[in-house]
Design an enzyme around this catalytic site. Structure first.
Site, PDB file in Angstrom:
ATOM      1  CB  SER C  63      -1.625  -1.315   5.383  1.00  0.00           C
ATOM      2  OG  SER C  63      -1.242  -1.246   6.718  1.00  0.00           O
ATOM      3  CE  LYS C  66      -1.308   2.197   6.986  1.00  0.00           C
ATOM      4  NZ  LYS C  66      -0.049   1.526   7.393  1.00  0.00           N
ATOM      5  CE1 TYR C 191      -3.605   4.174   9.946  1.00  0.00           C
ATOM      6  CE2 TYR C 191      -3.846   3.093  12.062  1.00  0.00           C
ATOM      7  CZ  TYR C 191      -3.208   3.217  10.852  1.00  0.00           C
ATOM      8  OH  TYR C 191      -2.159   2.375  10.541  1.00  0.00           O
ATOM      9  CE1 TYR C 243       3.019  -1.355   6.079  1.00  0.00           C
ATOM     10  CE2 TYR C 243       3.089  -3.745   5.866  1.00  0.00           C
ATOM     11  CZ  TYR C 243       2.374  -2.578   6.064  1.00  0.00           C
ATOM     12  OH  TYR C 243       1.032  -2.635   6.259  1.00  0.00           O
ATOM     13  CB  VAL C 261      -1.027  -7.072   8.857  1.00  0.00           C
ATOM     14  CG1 VAL C 261       0.342  -6.422   8.915  1.00  0.00           C
ATOM     15  CG2 VAL C 261      -2.096  -6.219   9.468  1.00  0.00           C
TER      16      VAL C 261
END
Lengths: 307, 307, 307, 307
Positions: C63, C66, C191, C243, C261
């Protein structure tokens, strides 16, 4: 097969299940009840009755009282009542605030706590006083059951009041949405008192005959509500009578019914009879575990499911 | 550019936006406020201050009070406080019961209503009395601001109490989850009273210097909390200080801040200064519309964002 | 204290915590990683760098990617991007569909999965092709890091694709709300591929310098985005970068950061430096357990929190 | 009163309501239907039938098909089916992902979209192929209706497939929870095709006789399911047959029923007959507005409510 035989067979068949499930523990008066009890009673529309086991043992009717208070409110307000409490299954636990918040303070149905509290609020408004509102509900139960000796367990009522924080939360949330007219504490007294009424299975089965007979008590011949209202209450018991296990009850038993955490369940066979069971140990959804089994056996043996 | 010039420029630039947004209407005392007001004040860590517009007009600080009560509770209970109120953004409106129910009565952070109520409950427990708890909060504000004249608007306090059904619901829901120690009504008196404290922008900017100076008031030299605690409160203001528009405020302004529905916002520039704005018309999220714009202009002009 | 000493101290202090937490297990390529690894790297705005432990061990950035895709999309669409992805903390797990449904298909922020998927969709639209969109993201990472050797782990990419049912659900839900322009499967290839990029801690810390330097890479002197955009990305990392534990990270570490992660976390000290840690065992929120501790120690030792 | 007279009276009484409500618009094939149509048919267990209005006009049965696919799956898997799809009212819209996420991918009942999709998945598994699964469902409908001419509208099926993003999302969400065995796209072909079956009101009423006759088609004398299964499907139609207006339908009509967005509704009078109505304009819950009224009039006039 004769009904007395049916009851005896059911009694034998459920005995091995006694001991499963757990009694309600949120108040001492319920927590201390013997979980091994089982009683079942049937009253026919002609007044004949049958009973087995502890069918004369009094117990706390708890949420079963919501049927009586709703009947009284429906008779009083007719269709006007639906603005304040809807008639859909909730898909949520009986005391959830989530749906109530999303749906702007209008409870899904009168058999979840929020719905029954708003029903009590409407009765307090109508009778101008919370004590009188309670007495009217109790008087209505006397009428339905033909038994003026029925009364409440004051210890349970006080205990409920002392642990009722979530119900106070529900009432205040509705008040914040302008769906509550009276003082929260006084309405909750009416609510908790009517949940603390004590009856036995025979009295309960007798008291539901008006729903098995289109709104008229078949013994006293007195019309308590009209036929359309009786059918609607039955439909509500079928779709919403057992909290978030209502579909399961309809599926397995196939009769309109209403349960209480005291371990009681009533069921109605339209046109014929009403049935009450008592067994205090509850399943995971808060409904009498053995009581549900007994009613499932009843419709399997007699074919009296409405479906 | 000098800060006074910055303030004057901002004042000119926001004037055309006055009239947008809406003042809070849930109690008359807030509904009747003139929406066309704007004031802004800066106090530096060395005590110098600057003000523009209605920066000396007193207003109801409302949720800004939650910064003071949380500071006091954090000083009292240190890390023990996190068992009772968490420190995450909520992603929900400030008064939602939904998340509180899903998360078993532990509020997400001390700046949503449920969190601030549980903070007040902890102070009532510590000081053994709800009036004393309120007086300790007020006394702490006197210390932070160096101004003992600050007091509450009794009319607002009573009005809040009379319309506080949803807050009563939140408190009772937490009590049902055993995250509430005292009587709900007495704790809510502390809560509503501290929301009804009246300050002006200059007093507010002065009172937040301890957060701009690692927990020690730079003027009185008194350590109110330790440096780690001050940083943590700043981080909470950044992530949770503006209800469900906290991310937007961080994004546009880039400073720790806290708003109230009375139209006030405070912001902290760590190591340098504190800022307060007042303009009572609110945006859709319940934060001062012109106040937010003014602070956005401030960081754009000065480059003082923490990012 | 010198930064190299700080890193060495942190290394010693976190060693006893290795073994706590759990590596991600949803795909074999991540499940098989040695959980006992720890590496940390700092790169200053002047290009000096420091590293300790496994700071040159490549890992799946997941992530953290992102941040790069969002930067590219923000540069491409500027404020137009906010119509499609908002900037609020979500208060929900990273892959929840609940909030997305309540909020009509507009993801709360670009760092939850739904948000990053819609960002990728916007890039596929802009570059007219999903492979080119991926190559542009990778090329941008080459620019940020000054290292053209960085590439993806094809095994991870395929594995992600094969287990990506929930992400397919998110994309289709957004498509049902008209917040998705291209074919779901092709966008998800972009993605998943950008989540499968492999970097080490040193490369990662180097690649984030543009966010520590107002949008301009301080080594190549190339402006990648403008200063306002850089601050806004930093604010988003602070409020939404971890998160449903973003508040906790802000609280404990006090720096804008983003976790993956795969066990990596990057953090930015505006005006000064970027930091990356790697330790694959995760805490209950899906963030590197030891990595978070290491960063908390870093700001405690250096006082470099933004608060 | 004779049934033909009842139908004629109902026809007259509902005419003024034609024009209220709105036809489904999410696909052109449904959006272009004439909203002013009304047809109603009754078939008795002895095979006699009655019809009024457009009772021979074919229409898209849409979700009514879920009764047939569920019957087939229940016959195939018996009680094993309940592990994959539950039997409770949902309290949420028919296509919500929220509850499905909270409840770990197990749909509440087979009549919401997620439930019917998982039913189709189970049939694809059993028949080893999605085309064969569809053909078995169609063949079952031929059996129930005694009419082999019934088929699908290919235009509707393709159109559904092209707009089915939310259903794809539901299927992938269940797959992420391991409650889905086959390829999503092939299962959805079965699902969308069976929703695109075209029948008229007479055929529909005829095809539901097995549910009015304890599982055995009373005309062919063929047992399609056993009596317990038939009662259970009836109870499911009563509690869950009309999305989030199931309680309202039970309340007003008092019969097990199932509606489709094509404007059809079927209802079962256990032991006696099945009824179908068609009127394409829908109320706010997605059920035929005039169809619901017609069925309410039917039970009011005939007293045939199950309550």
């Amino acid at each position: 097969m004769k009904l007395m035989e049916v009851l005896n067979e059911i009694h034998q068949q459920v005995l091995p299940s006694l001991g499963q499930g757990k009694v309600a523990t949120y108040i001492p008066a319920l927590a201390n009840v013997d979980p091994m009890q089982f009683g079942m009673a049937i009253t026919l529309n002609d007044g004949q009755y049958y009973g087995v086991g502890s069918y004369r043992t009094p117990f706390s009717i708890q949420s079963i009282s919501k049927v009586f208070s709703y009947t009284l409110a429906l008779r009083t307000y007719q269709d006007g009542l639906y603005k304040r409490v809807w008639r859909e299954p909730s898909g949520n636990p009986f005391n959830s605030l989530v749906q109530l918040e999303y749906e702007a303070g209008i409870p899904r149905n009168p058999f979840i706590n929020a719905g029954a509290i708003v029903v009590c609020d409407s009765l307090v408004s109508h009778f101008n006083d919370h004590e009188r509102a309670f007495n009217e509900i109790l008087g209505f139960i006397h009428q339905c059951s033909g038994d003026n000796s029925i009364t409440i367990d004051e210890v349970v009522a006080k205990s409920e009041m002392a642990h009722g924080f979530r119900n106070i939360a529900l009432a205040n949330l509705m008040k914040s949405f302008d769906n509550f007219d009276n003082d929260v504490n006084t309405v909750l007294q009416t609510y908790f008192k009517h949940c603390s009424i004590v009856m036995n299975a025979q009295q309960l089965s007798r008291s539901m005959l008006y729903l098995a007979n289109n709104g008229t008590d078949p013994i006293s011949k007195k019309q308590l509500i009209n036929a359309t209202q009786a059918k609607r209450i039955n439909s509500l018991m079928l779709t919403c009578g057992h909290y978030d296990a209502s579909g399961d009850f309809a599926f397995r038993v196939g009769l309109p019914g209403k349960s209480g955490v005291g371990g009681g369940i009533v069921a109605v066979v339209p046109g014929k009879m009403a049935i009450a069971v008592y067994s205090p140990a509850l399943n995971e959804y808060g409904n009498s575990l053995v009581g549900t089994k007994a009613l499932e056996l009843f419709t399997t043996k007699t074919g009296l499911s409405i479906f």
